[in-house]
Design an enzyme around this catalytic site. Structure first.
Site, mmCIF file in Angstrom:
data_model
loop_
_atom_site.group_PDB
_atom_site.id
_atom_site.type_symbol
_atom_site.label_atom_id
_atom_site.label_comp_id
_atom_site.label_asym_id
_atom_site.label_seq_id
_atom_site.Cartn_x
_atom_site.Cartn_y
_atom_site.Cartn_z
ATOM 1 N N SER A 243 0.966 -1.152 0.076
ATOM 2 C CA SER A 243 -0.067 0.110 0.143
ATOM 3 C C SER A 243 0.997 1.287 0.030
ATOM 4 O O SER A 243 1.994 1.136 0.608
ATOM 5 C CB SER A 243 -0.825 -0.111 1.231
ATOM 6 O OG SER A 243 -1.424 1.287 1.421
ATOM 7 N N TYR B 205 -1.678 -0.853 10.286
ATOM 8 C CA TYR B 205 -1.908 -1.216 9.085
ATOM 9 C C TYR B 205 -0.841 -0.771 8.104
ATOM 10 O O TYR B 205 -0.128 -1.418 7.341
ATOM 11 C CB TYR B 205 -3.147 -0.629 8.483
ATOM 12 C CG TYR B 205 -3.420 -0.881 7.000
ATOM 13 C CD1 TYR B 205 -4.172 -1.951 6.509
ATOM 14 C CD2 TYR B 205 -3.013 0.031 5.854
ATOM 15 C CE1 TYR B 205 -4.327 -2.441 5.249
ATOM 16 C CE2 TYR B 205 -3.312 -0.076 4.525
ATOM 17 C CZ TYR B 205 -3.833 -1.310 4.261
ATOM 18 O OH TYR B 205 -4.108 -1.622 2.948
#
Ligand code: NAP
Length: 269
Positions: A164, A177
């Site tokens: 990401s 995350y």
């Protein structure tokens, strides 16, 4: 090797994945679901790994229906596995089933992930931290380990981790995350280096970019989802990495979308 733009815009030739056995985690929803369908359309045999069985059954039925259009029905098997709760025996069982049924694995896509709580590090909840690190990082490592014998049995095996943009440059409030995705980038590089030169297994990471899925809605509830691309439209790099055109490419971290301006920080929970 194609350049980044060509990889993003890659359109796979028909049937390029014919005969390849590809396992995808989180295959029941979002990007994993779209990828499973696209790979099946290109002739791959799918191992659909995921947590929610009804979602896996739904994609399985959709793949089976591809055959009713006149061609041979692509083969898919469902492998329920909750990456948060699975124990060593569950991983071993899945790996043994893959080896017994197919004798090899040509693709492994680590797509499943948990967003967890969006909050500043100062207020990080330790249980959330451990859950997110476990699902996004440790479970991918455990699955790769047990499936390596099947991957090594392939003549051209491709492992794909999902990263990401917050795993490349830290951003406030993305906590566990973001840290898990930084670690996935590290795992990608270390494993790629370890397997190059002594195996035919290549290892790369893909950043899908902002995509219209449940996880994105969870992260940005106020965003106009209609402005985001559908999962099916961002799959070029995944399909390129899973097919023969990328043979020999390893240790890369690719983007599905051209860089865009950073979104506003997600609201702390
Ligand atoms: P999604 O629609 O929420 O799908 C996530 C998938 O992961 C679901 O199928 C979910 O299963 C599965 N999963 C979650 N926890 C699991 C567990 N404990 N065990 C097994 N499976 C589990 O999200 P997505 O947007 O498609 O995300 C796919 C990947 O892209 C993720 O790695 C994410 O970090 C990455 N990504 C997404 C975006 C974006 O904008 N969408 C941007 C950058 C990176 P259930 O169906 O059971 O919930």
């Amino acid at each position: 090797m194609l350049n980044q733009t060509e990889i993003r815009q890659y359109v796979a030739p028909p049937n390029q994945l014919h005969g390849r056995v590809i396992a995808i985690t989180g295959a029941g929803d979002g990007i994993g679901r779209a990828l499973a369908l696209a790979a099946a359309r290109q002739g791959a045999q799918l191992v659909l790994i995921g947590r929610t069985v009804r979602r896996l059954e739904s994609i399985h039925a959709e793949i089976a229906a591809l055959g009713s259009a006149g061609g041979q029905a692509p083969e898919a098997t469902i492998a329920p596995l909750d990456l948060e709760k699975a124990l060593a025996g569950d991983y071993d069982q899945l790996a043994a089933a893959v080896l017994q049924r197919y004798g090899r694995l040509d693709g492994l896509v680590h797509n499943a992930a948990l967003l967890g709580t969006i909050a500043p590090i100062e207020h990080a909840d330790m249980l959330n931290w451990c859950r997110v690190l476990h699902v996004n990082l440790t479970a991918a490592l455990a699955l790769t380990q047990v499936l390596l014998p099947s991957l090594r049995a392939s003549e051209d095996a491709s492992v794909i981790f999902t990263t990401s943009s917050v795993g490349r440059r830290g951003r406030a409030n993305w906590g566990a995350y973001a840290v898990s995705k930084f670690a996935v980038e590290g795992l990608n590089q270390v494993l790629a280096d370890e397997l190059s030169g002594n195996s035919l297994v290549r290892v790369n990471a893909v950043n899908p970019g902002a995509t219209r899925t449940r996880m994105r809605r969870q992260a940005f509830p106020g965003e106009d989802a209609a402005l985001l691309p559908e999962p099916a439209s961002i799959l070029g790099p995944y399909l390129w990495l899973l097919g023969p055109a990328s043979r020999g490419v390893t240790g890369q971290s690719l983007d599905c979308q051209a860089p865009r301006p950073s979104p506003p920080p997600a609201a702390p929970a």
